[in-house]
Motif scaffolding. Structure first.
Motif, PDB file in Angstrom:
ATOM      1  N   ALA A 205       0.826  -1.205   0.000  1.00 55.57           N
ATOM      2  CA  ALA A 205       0.000   0.000   0.000  1.00 55.57           C
ATOM      3  C   ALA A 205       0.859   1.253   0.000  1.00 55.57           C
ATOM      4  O   ALA A 205       0.573   2.225  -0.711  1.00 55.57           O
ATOM      5  CB  ALA A 205      -0.940  -0.012   1.206  1.00 55.57           C
ATOM      6  N   GLY A 206       1.923   1.252   0.793  1.00 56.83           N
ATOM      7  CA  GLY A 206       2.791   2.419   0.857  1.00 56.83           C
ATOM      8  C   GLY A 206       3.512   2.673  -0.448  1.00 56.83           C
ATOM      9  O   GLY A 206       3.631   3.822  -0.893  1.00 56.83           O
ATOM     10  N   LEU A 207       3.976   1.609  -1.109  1.00 52.61           N
ATOM     11  CA  LEU A 207       4.675   1.766  -2.377  1.00 52.61           C
ATOM     12  C   LEU A 207       3.728   2.265  -3.466  1.00 52.61           C
ATOM     13  O   LEU A 207       4.091   3.121  -4.271  1.00 52.61           O
ATOM     14  CB  LEU A 207       5.303   0.436  -2.783  1.00 52.61           C
ATOM     15  CG  LEU A 207       6.307   0.455  -3.924  1.00 52.61           C
ATOM     16  CD1 LEU A 207       7.471   1.397  -3.632  1.00 52.61           C
ATOM     17  CD2 LEU A 207       6.831  -0.955  -4.194  1.00 52.61           C
ATOM     18  N   LYS A 208       2.515   1.751  -3.463  1.00 53.36           N
ATOM     19  CA  LYS A 208       1.528   2.230  -4.441  1.00 53.36           C
ATOM     20  C   LYS A 208       1.222   3.708  -4.209  1.00 53.36           C
ATOM     21  O   LYS A 208       1.174   4.497  -5.153  1.00 53.36           O
ATOM     22  CB  LYS A 208       0.245   1.399  -4.352  1.00 53.36           C
ATOM     23  CG  LYS A 208       0.350   0.024  -5.001  1.00 53.36           C
ATOM     24  CD  LYS A 208      -0.901  -0.797  -4.765  1.00 53.36           C
ATOM     25  CE  LYS A 208      -2.164  -0.140  -5.307  1.00 53.36           C
ATOM     26  NZ  LYS A 208      -2.138   0.020  -6.768  1.00 53.36           N
ATOM     27  N   GLU A 209       1.035   4.078  -2.949  1.00 56.18           N
ATOM     28  CA  GLU A 209       0.679   5.461  -2.634  1.00 56.18           C
ATOM     29  C   GLU A 209       1.792   6.427  -3.022  1.00 56.18           C
ATOM     30  O   GLU A 209       1.529   7.499  -3.591  1.00 56.18           O
ATOM     31  CB  GLU A 209       0.385   5.588  -1.141  1.00 56.18           C
ATOM     32  CG  GLU A 209       0.042   7.019  -0.708  1.00 56.18           C
ATOM     33  CD  GLU A 209      -0.179   7.137   0.789  1.00 56.18           C
ATOM     34  OE1 GLU A 209      -0.378   8.283   1.256  1.00 56.18           O
ATOM     35  OE2 GLU A 209      -0.143   6.102   1.488  1.00 56.18           O
TER      36      GLU A 209
END
Length: 226
Positions: A205-209
């Motif tokens: 989720a953090g990498l996508k964001e």
């Protein structure tokens, strides 16, 4: 004794290329008996990569040899390259007589823009697979996907898997295994999370964001433009 045939391997180079998309398969394929590697760009000027250094092409579009294996790497520069007519024309022209048409990571979208993935099963980096239908491809989860003479591979490190797969097709399993051993490709990563199916959800989720939501939106916009 039968002479080993010469196999011209042509890699497309463009500004913003992910260098490992190019250098990883090039390292393996360069060891294949009979292989001749060419890094081809629109001009002979150094090509900026995503790693802070540049790569010098061996040929420009006009002087490039005809590829037996055409390979199109990916990178954040793909979105800009999609709008470059000379680049797309080069891919299309080379593909007409190439024995194998291949890509690493988001290079699949350049193949697609050249009309080479229509109706084909294909893969790309996990953050962009949902965009493959925009170039007429059927998304398939996998590090290496073959459909006829078209071979696409997933993100970045998948380029080594693709190269070894193709070497086995062309020169046999023993040659591919010897090259894998020679380059000591024996992955033992410190974490099991190289794909969203296995990575911690918070990491994905953090990498996508922070990276891939915006990057995928930019790619979608480039693909949707004429």
């Amino acid at each position: 004794m039968t002479d080993t045939p010469t196999t011209h391997v042509v890699f497309l180079l463009f500004s913003g290329i992910t260098q490992l998309d190019f250098t990883a398969p090039a390292q393996a394929l360069s060891r294949m008996p009979g292989a001749v590697i060419a890094g081809v760009a629109a001009a002979l000027d150094p090509i900026p990569t995503d790693s802070g250094f540049a790569i010098v092409p061996t040929h420009d579009f006009a002087s490039a040899p005809q590829a037996d294996i055409l390979c199109v790497p990916g990178g954040h520069g793909v979105a800009d390259a999609l709008g470059d007519t000379a680049t797309i024309d080069f891919i299309a022209r080379q593909s007409e007589n190439a024995l194998w048409v291949t890509s690493v990571c988001t290079g699949a979208f350049l193949l697609g823009r050249a009309g080479l993935l229509a109706g084909k099963r294909a893969t790309t980096h996990w953050a962009y697979t949902h965009l493959l239908p925009l170039v007429g491809a059927e998304p398939v989860k996998g590090r290496v996907v073959e459909d006829g003479n078209v071979v696409t591979s997933g993100g970045v490190t998948s380029g080594l898997d693709f190269a070894l797969t193709l070497i086995a097709r062309l020169r046999g399993d023993a040659v591919a295994q010897a090259i894998q051993l020679a380059i000591e490709y024996d992955p033992a990563p410190p974490f099991p999370g190289g794909h969203p199916d296995r990575a911690p959800k918070a990491i994905t989720a953090g990498l996508k964001e922070h990276v891939y939501d915006a990057a995928a939106a930019r790619m979608e916009a480039a693909l949707s433009s004429a």
